[in-house]
Design a protein around this motif. Structure first.
Motif, PDB file in Angstrom:
ATOM      1  N   HIS A 142       0.817  -1.213   0.000  1.00  0.00           N
ATOM      2  CA  HIS A 142       0.000   0.000   0.000  1.00  0.00           C
ATOM      3  C   HIS A 142       0.852   1.265   0.000  1.00  0.00           C
ATOM      4  O   HIS A 142       0.406   2.326  -0.390  1.00  0.00           O
ATOM      5  CB  HIS A 142      -0.938   0.020   1.208  1.00  0.00           C
ATOM      6  N   ASP A 143       2.073   1.169   0.517  1.00  0.00           N
ATOM      7  CA  ASP A 143       2.956   2.343   0.498  1.00  0.00           C
ATOM      8  C   ASP A 143       4.420   1.904   0.674  1.00  0.00           C
ATOM      9  O   ASP A 143       4.704   0.706   0.603  1.00  0.00           O
ATOM     10  CB  ASP A 143       2.531   3.382   1.544  1.00  0.00           C
ATOM     11  N   ALA A 144       5.293   2.891   0.906  1.00  0.00           N
ATOM     12  CA  ALA A 144       6.731   2.635   0.812  1.00  0.00           C
ATOM     13  C   ALA A 144       7.417   2.183   2.095  1.00  0.00           C
ATOM     14  O   ALA A 144       8.647   2.165   2.155  1.00  0.00           O
ATOM     15  CB  ALA A 144       7.421   3.878   0.255  1.00  0.00           C
ATOM     16  N   VAL A 145       6.640   1.828   3.124  1.00  0.00           N
ATOM     17  CA  VAL A 145       7.292   1.269   4.318  1.00  0.00           C
ATOM     18  C   VAL A 145       6.421   0.144   4.891  1.00  0.00           C
ATOM     19  O   VAL A 145       5.191   0.197   4.808  1.00  0.00           O
ATOM     20  CB  VAL A 145       7.566   2.370   5.388  1.00  0.00           C
ATOM     21  N   VAL A 146       7.083  -0.872   5.404  1.00  0.00           N
ATOM     22  CA  VAL A 146       6.395  -1.988   6.067  1.00  0.00           C
ATOM     23  C   VAL A 146       6.773  -1.901   7.544  1.00  0.00           C
ATOM     24  O   VAL A 146       7.964  -1.798   7.876  1.00  0.00           O
ATOM     25  CB  VAL A 146       6.841  -3.346   5.467  1.00  0.00           C
ATOM     26  N   LEU A 162       9.950  -2.928  14.061  1.00  0.00           N
ATOM     27  CA  LEU A 162      10.715  -2.930  12.808  1.00  0.00           C
ATOM     28  C   LEU A 162       9.993  -2.135  11.719  1.00  0.00           C
ATOM     29  O   LEU A 162       8.819  -2.378  11.445  1.00  0.00           O
ATOM     30  CB  LEU A 162      10.896  -4.398  12.385  1.00  0.00           C
ATOM     31  N   GLY A 163      10.717  -1.195  11.125  1.00  0.00           N
ATOM     32  CA  GLY A 163      10.175  -0.436   9.989  1.00  0.00           C
ATOM     33  C   GLY A 163      11.148  -0.572   8.831  1.00  0.00           C
ATOM     34  O   GLY A 163      12.327  -0.258   8.985  1.00  0.00           O
ATOM     35  N   VAL A 164      10.662  -1.066   7.692  1.00  0.00           N
ATOM     36  CA  VAL A 164      11.557  -1.304   6.551  1.00  0.00           C
ATOM     37  C   VAL A 164      11.006  -0.604   5.312  1.00  0.00           C
ATOM     38  O   VAL A 164       9.870  -0.859   4.901  1.00  0.00           O
ATOM     39  CB  VAL A 164      11.711  -2.821   6.277  1.00  0.00           C
TER      40      VAL A 164
END
Ligand SMILES: [Zn+2]
Length: 328
Positions: free
Chosen positions: A101-105, A118-120
């Protein structure tokens, strides 16, 4: 090393189909299967290619430990922005292409038994640009981590703020820094891992203000790109400008850690951060879960020794909390 390399990421040009691919750095031909087994690191020169968020999580977190949060958040076209196509359409097309859905998981996971938030970032989603959703997810992650008293690990990989959202994207810089400040005040550790490339508004905000700043070898890290700077100041830039090694020498980052050693290193740092035993964390099961799976075909097997370590960690954390409460 070509500075063109990162600008081409996200386009198919850098990863032609077939059995072989060409290294962006040394120009050597790499056997694709071997290249993927090495988690996108060149076997000739050690160049670290950009890695997708899901692959990064599989390589870093203990098998089946990642619990994703806020996946449902979606951006919208706040400005009525149109370049080649309206931003709203671009978002839908990118979501379809990437499955994200966007640029970070973001979420919670364990690294060799050590709990962490955790942010990737995912470069494949509009160049890993930070807009309203990236900012919101990072901020929520920090808030939840402060509440749980769990250290935060953020993997940055970004072209910067998302121009399609104008000032709203720039506001995310302040928001994420604010969230990290509150995390710091809560006494919870944050670790930033800068990967190739980390530029623009992400470098100028959350990626640079964590307690510890680690970088992968050879990563391009900066605000404006080297060519923009060279053209502006009309001077030749020093060798290795804006690369991890250069920044380590200048004191902007704390250490460089190769992809193959990242999991061990993070486990050790998390153990320090949470009052665990860093030596034990380092010794335990050193193979990355994705590698172990590939070798043994045990996709769902938990990491060896993870549960006892986690129990010990939880017990210690509970004791620390009790001590703090007593003092209050
Ligand atoms: Zn190479």
């Amino acid at each position: 090393m070509s500075d063109m390399a990162w600008t081409r990421f996200g386009k198919k040009k850098d990863m032609p189909g077939g059995l072989w691919i060409k290294c962006e750095s040394c120009g050597g031909m790499l056997f694709r299967k071997e290249f993927e087994q090495r988690h996108r690191v060149c076997g000739n020169c050690g160049y670290h290619f950009t890695l997708g968020a899901r692959e990064r999580i599989a390589l870093t977190a203990d098998p089946d430990s990642f619990e994703e949060h806020w996946r449902e958040l979606e951006a919208y076209d706040v400005l009525g922005f149109v370049d080649k196509m309206p931003y709203g359409e671009k978002l839908k097309a990118t979501a379809k292409k990437t499955g994200e859905h966007d640029a970070v998981v973001t979420g919670f996971a364990r690294i060799k038994g050590m709990p962490c938030a955790l942010g990737v970032m995912n470069f494949a989603f509009l160049g890993g640009s930070m807009g309203m959703v990236v900012g919101e997810k990072i901020a929520r992650l920090c808030e939840a981590a402060a509440e749980r008293r769990t250290p935060v690990v953020l993997f940055a990989c970004s072209g910067g703020a998302r121009m399609h959202e104008g000032a709203v994207s720039l506001m995310q810089m302040a928001k994420t820094c604010g969230a990290l400040t509150r995390l710091d005040r809560a006494g919870v550790v944050s670790i930033s891992v800068l990967t190739h490339p980390t530029t623009g508004g992400v470098t100028a905000s959350f990626a640079s203000v964590c307690d510890l700043t680690i970088a992968e070898p050879g990563a391009l890290i900066g605000f404006a790109g080297p060519r923009v700077i060279a053209t502006t100041i009309k001077k030749e830039l020093p060798k290795g400008f804006q690369r991890s090694e250069f920044l380590l020498e200048k004191g902007q980052i704390d250490r460089i850690v190769a992809r193959a050693e990242m999991r061990d290193e993070l486990a050790r740092l998390l153990a320090y951060a949470t009052g665990g035993d860093p030596v034990a964390a380092f010794k335990k099961e050193s193979a990355a879960p994705a590698e172990a799976e590939a070798a043994e075909g045990q996709a769902s097997a938990p990491a060896t020794g993870t549960e006892p370590a986690l129990a010990a960690h939880d017990e210690k954390a509970a004791k620390t909390r009790a001590r703090r409460k007593k003092k209050e």
